[in-house]
Scaffold this active site. Structure first.
Site, PDB file in Angstrom:
ATOM      1  N   LYS A  39       0.958  -1.146   0.049  1.00 57.76           N
ATOM      2  CA  LYS A  39      -0.170   0.070  -0.043  1.00 57.76           C
ATOM      3  C   LYS A  39       1.020   1.177   0.073  1.00 57.76           C
ATOM      4  O   LYS A  39       1.553   1.466   0.917  1.00 57.76           O
ATOM      5  CB  LYS A  39      -1.013  -0.034   1.257  1.00 57.76           C
ATOM      6  CG  LYS A  39      -1.947   1.240   1.133  1.00 57.76           C
ATOM      7  CD  LYS A  39      -2.735   1.462   2.421  1.00 57.76           C
ATOM      8  CE  LYS A  39      -3.548   2.535   2.442  1.00 57.76           C
ATOM      9  NZ  LYS A  39      -4.016   2.933   3.764  1.00 57.76           N
ATOM     10  N   GLY A  94      -8.993   8.976   9.254  1.00 63.60           N
ATOM     11  CA  GLY A  94      -9.150   8.952  10.795  1.00 63.60           C
ATOM     12  C   GLY A  94     -10.265  10.148  11.188  1.00 63.60           C
ATOM     13  O   GLY A  94     -10.633  10.029  12.391  1.00 63.60           O
ATOM     14  N   ALA A 132      -9.984   5.557   4.129  1.00 57.61           N
ATOM     15  CA  ALA A 132      -9.854   6.884   4.638  1.00 57.61           C
ATOM     16  C   ALA A 132     -11.246   7.519   4.945  1.00 57.61           C
ATOM     17  O   ALA A 132     -11.912   7.565   3.968  1.00 57.61           O
ATOM     18  CB  ALA A 132      -8.832   7.688   4.298  1.00 57.61           C
ATOM     19  N   GLY A 133     -11.665   7.977   6.070  1.00 54.38           N
ATOM     20  CA  GLY A 133     -12.732   8.519   6.269  1.00 54.38           C
ATOM     21  C   GLY A 133     -14.163   7.720   6.663  1.00 54.38           C
ATOM     22  O   GLY A 133     -14.936   8.413   7.232  1.00 54.38           O
ATOM     23  N   ASN A 144     -10.146   1.359   9.604  1.00 53.83           N
ATOM     24  CA  ASN A 144      -9.047   1.097  10.619  1.00 53.83           C
ATOM     25  C   ASN A 144      -9.660   1.784  11.840  1.00 53.83           C
ATOM     26  O   ASN A 144     -10.313   1.187  12.810  1.00 53.83           O
ATOM     27  CB  ASN A 144      -7.743   1.355  10.180  1.00 53.83           C
ATOM     28  CG  ASN A 144      -6.687   1.308  11.455  1.00 53.83           C
ATOM     29  OD1 ASN A 144      -5.510   1.573  11.169  1.00 53.83           O
ATOM     30  ND2 ASN A 144      -7.192   0.811  12.708  1.00 53.83           N
ATOM     31  N   THR A 145      -9.432   3.235  11.809  1.00 50.37           N
ATOM     32  CA  THR A 145     -10.122   3.964  13.053  1.00 50.37           C
ATOM     33  C   THR A 145     -11.347   3.670  13.530  1.00 50.37           C
ATOM     34  O   THR A 145     -11.497   3.439  14.732  1.00 50.37           O
ATOM     35  CB  THR A 145      -9.576   5.407  12.651  1.00 50.37           C
ATOM     36  OG1 THR A 145      -8.476   5.875  12.494  1.00 50.37           O
ATOM     37  CG2 THR A 145     -10.234   6.273  13.766  1.00 50.37           C
TER      38      THR A 145
END
Length: 256
Positions: free
Chosen positions: A95, A156, A182-183, A204-205
């Protein structure tokens, strides 16, 4: 099934390894998510030791690892990190992340394209994290990237698909898998991404910082499955006008 380069995945949910309270929670959440591809920040692990607290349980879990170059600020740094990861982990999957500003963590389009071209030539399977820029995504595809990973919102931020209009263009024109990265903050965001045509999402977050990461991971798994199933079912077209689901006047005429 989702095919990227030389691998096939049943799950359309990819997960990360950062921000978890403990490695044990991380592994349990990954298992609950059903994810088969997990990103790993090389700056957070000791690549020389396979008994590393983060790396060891991932290897034991049997998931495919996707090392990332998070922390790199230039193409040169990213290429250097990629070579280290390939040597240490024995994988040519990567990645690609290059974000020079630690405050916003937005990907550098120029350095990302430059690094992608170099890494593809070296035999890497490159999945670049990039802005939701249809022109850039097409250039990355033409450079030989195995997939593109445009952001839904800043890393995040949990803001959801703030770039939806551009994501729709990217998805429409892409001939490689599109992974929204992301987001994504709640499972409904993931479902929306799959409904609109994305091939996968990376989360992830939203999982790691939840009060109950394992349950949240399970919720994301269900949402991704639901979004994919809804897309395959063929949703009805959107309309600016109301569309009656039953006759409005037939019963009145019958009484006349």
């Amino acid at each position: 099934m989702l095919r990227i380069a030389d691998k096939t995945f049943e799950s359309h949910l990819f997960t990360g390894t950062g921000k978890f309270a403990a490695p044990e929670v991380m592994v349990e959440a990954i298992r609950a998510s059903g994810s088969q591809l997990v990103t790993l920040a090389m700056k957070r692990v000791d690549l020389r030791q396979h008994n590393d607290a983060i790396l060891a349980p991932l290897l034991a879990a049997g998931v495919s690892l996707l090392p990332n170059t998070s922390g790199a600020k230039t193409a040169e740094e990213a290429v250097f990190a990629a070579r280290l990861a390939r040597e240490a982990l024995g994988t040519h999957w990567l990645k690609l992340e290059i974000h020079p500003d630690a405050r916003w963590l937005l990907p550098d389009p120029i350095e990302t394209l430059k690094a992608a071209e170099l890494l593809v030539c070296e035999g890497f399977v490159v999945l670049p994290y990039c802005g939701a820029d249809p022109v850039l995504c097409k250039r990355l595809e033409e450079a030989g990237c195995a997939a593109v990973m445009p952001l839904g919102a800043p890393i995040g931020s949990n803001q959801g698909l703030e770039t939806r209009a551009m994501l729709e263009i990217i998805i429409e024109q892409a001939t490689v898998p599109v992974v929204v990265d992301a987001g994504i903050g709640v499972p409904s965001h993931a479902a929306q991404a799959l409904e609109m045509g994305a091939d996968a999402v990376l989360v992830n977050t939203a999982i790691a910082v939840a009060d109950d990461p394992v349950t949240m991971a399970r919720a994301f798994r269900m949402a991704v499955d639901a979004g994919l199933l809804a897309r395959q079912a063929g949703p009805g077209a959107r309309s600016t006008q109301a569309q009656a689901t039953s006759p409005l006047t037939g019963f009145l005429e019958a009484l006349a």
